[in-house]
Design a protein around this motif. Sequence first.
Motif, mmCIF file in Angstrom:
data_model
loop_
_atom_site.group_PDB
_atom_site.id
_atom_site.type_symbol
_atom_site.label_atom_id
_atom_site.label_comp_id
_atom_site.label_asym_id
_atom_site.label_seq_id
_atom_site.Cartn_x
_atom_site.Cartn_y
_atom_site.Cartn_z
ATOM 1 N N GLY A 45 0.910 -1.321 -0.032
ATOM 2 C CA GLY A 45 -0.002 0.122 -0.125
ATOM 3 C C GLY A 45 0.953 1.181 -0.049
ATOM 4 N N ILE A 46 0.328 2.189 -0.694
ATOM 5 C CA ILE A 46 1.129 3.566 -0.988
ATOM 6 C C ILE A 46 0.502 4.752 -0.262
ATOM 7 N N PHE A 98 -2.371 0.632 -4.455
ATOM 8 C CA PHE A 98 -1.611 -0.487 -4.166
ATOM 9 C C PHE A 98 -0.850 -0.716 -5.667
ATOM 10 N N THR A 99 0.341 -1.575 -5.246
ATOM 11 C CA THR A 99 1.171 -1.993 -6.341
ATOM 12 C C THR A 99 1.697 -3.293 -5.923
ATOM 13 N N LEU A 100 2.261 -4.029 -7.045
ATOM 14 C CA LEU A 100 2.858 -5.144 -6.945
ATOM 15 C C LEU A 100 4.250 -4.887 -6.163
ATOM 16 N N GLU A 152 -3.330 -1.175 8.682
ATOM 17 C CA GLU A 152 -3.040 0.374 8.534
ATOM 18 C C GLU A 152 -3.263 0.865 9.852
ATOM 19 N N HIS A 153 -4.189 0.529 10.433
ATOM 20 C CA HIS A 153 -4.364 0.995 12.135
ATOM 21 C C HIS A 153 -3.113 0.780 12.808
ATOM 22 N N HIS A 154 -2.593 -0.284 12.878
ATOM 23 C CA HIS A 154 -1.559 -0.739 13.857
ATOM 24 C C HIS A 154 -0.300 -0.026 13.241
ATOM 25 N N HIS A 197 4.102 0.254 2.374
ATOM 26 C CA HIS A 197 3.961 -0.721 3.481
ATOM 27 C C HIS A 197 3.546 -2.023 2.655
ATOM 28 N N PHE A 198 4.314 -3.067 2.884
ATOM 29 C CA PHE A 198 4.118 -4.296 2.475
ATOM 30 C C PHE A 198 3.179 -5.373 3.231
ATOM 31 N N PHE A 199 2.151 -6.011 2.596
ATOM 32 C CA PHE A 199 1.249 -6.740 3.146
ATOM 33 C C PHE A 199 1.669 -8.222 3.720
ATOM 34 N N GLY A 200 2.507 -8.482 3.109
ATOM 35 C CA GLY A 200 3.032 -10.114 3.404
ATOM 36 C C GLY A 200 2.731 -11.074 2.278
ATOM 37 N N THR A 201 3.174 -12.289 2.637
ATOM 38 C CA THR A 201 2.906 -13.325 1.439
ATOM 39 C C THR A 201 2.781 -14.742 2.134
#
Length: 330
Positions: free
Chosen positions: A173-174, A188-190, A263-265, A281-285
Amino acid sequence: MSLRLVQLLGNDGERIVAAATTGTTARRLEGATSVYSMANAAISANTTLAGLLDSFELGEEIDLVGALQRKRILSPVDHPDTARVFLTGTGLTHLGSADARDRMHAKAHSADASDSMKMFRMGLEGGKPAQGQVGVQPEWFYKGDGRSIVAPESPLWSPEFAADAGEEPELAGIYIIATDGTPCRLGFTLANEFSDHVTERTNYLYLAHSKLRAASIGPELLLGELPADIRGTARITRAGQPIWEKPFLTGEANMSHYVRNLEHHHFKYDLFRRPGDLHVHFFGTATLSFADGIKARDGDVFEIEAQPFQLPLRNPLKTVAPPPTGVRIL
């Protein structure tokens, strides 16, 4: 229809921004040179990036596939001051994401479950709170600042001291922080949240060391809401031939946390709400070639693709020597 923005270099080497709705043909936004500047303008006009597009005249058509092949496409967002960019992320956020981590860390624990598995279960139980409520906080890590961002098709650099160089195919997320301290999501982006999994496997407390690496994002910035179910493919090619390929799933239907909880945390800390700052912010995999015993070499190419993005994110691996680290006494 998916609205996407791309930053790239024009025919004369000037920076431009283009918008695309379907396929891989985009239109130049006349007068636009920076997504960051556009985001600030959208905040000032009390509108969205999509709403702001109506204020631009459309210029020539741009073949994004050709621009990518010619290495003209830049990262989808940047900041005039790289020190004002935070690269951060969350782990153990996807269904199945604990399996590889648990195999890496379980031997270091005598309890029935590793700390990784315990945190993953916490996310399963409390990562998707009811609207207006706060869920359990996820694992969090810091990756670097704007100097750590690598553009599509550019070498993904790994320091000589690294024990491993492994891809992590995911979404990022940007965000930009408005003048009143409000975090505003651009889109959002790859992303390839590149990490050193051998260092992390040595001891789970080395997670912080393993994440201080480069990362690649792009080529496109997807505006609006994130589709709930995103299915993509990650692969590694060597001398033009695939040596590993695997599907990956993301989007909230495949996650143990809502994006709004992640995002909140992150933004609950005042440190991350300084006006003008940019956050990636990277969201994981849940998918790693490392978990399948793959060790990438210099020249290998990481490739990530997923709908609704129309372009792949590709980067060759390159090992680099770090600068001297001796400390001068004053």
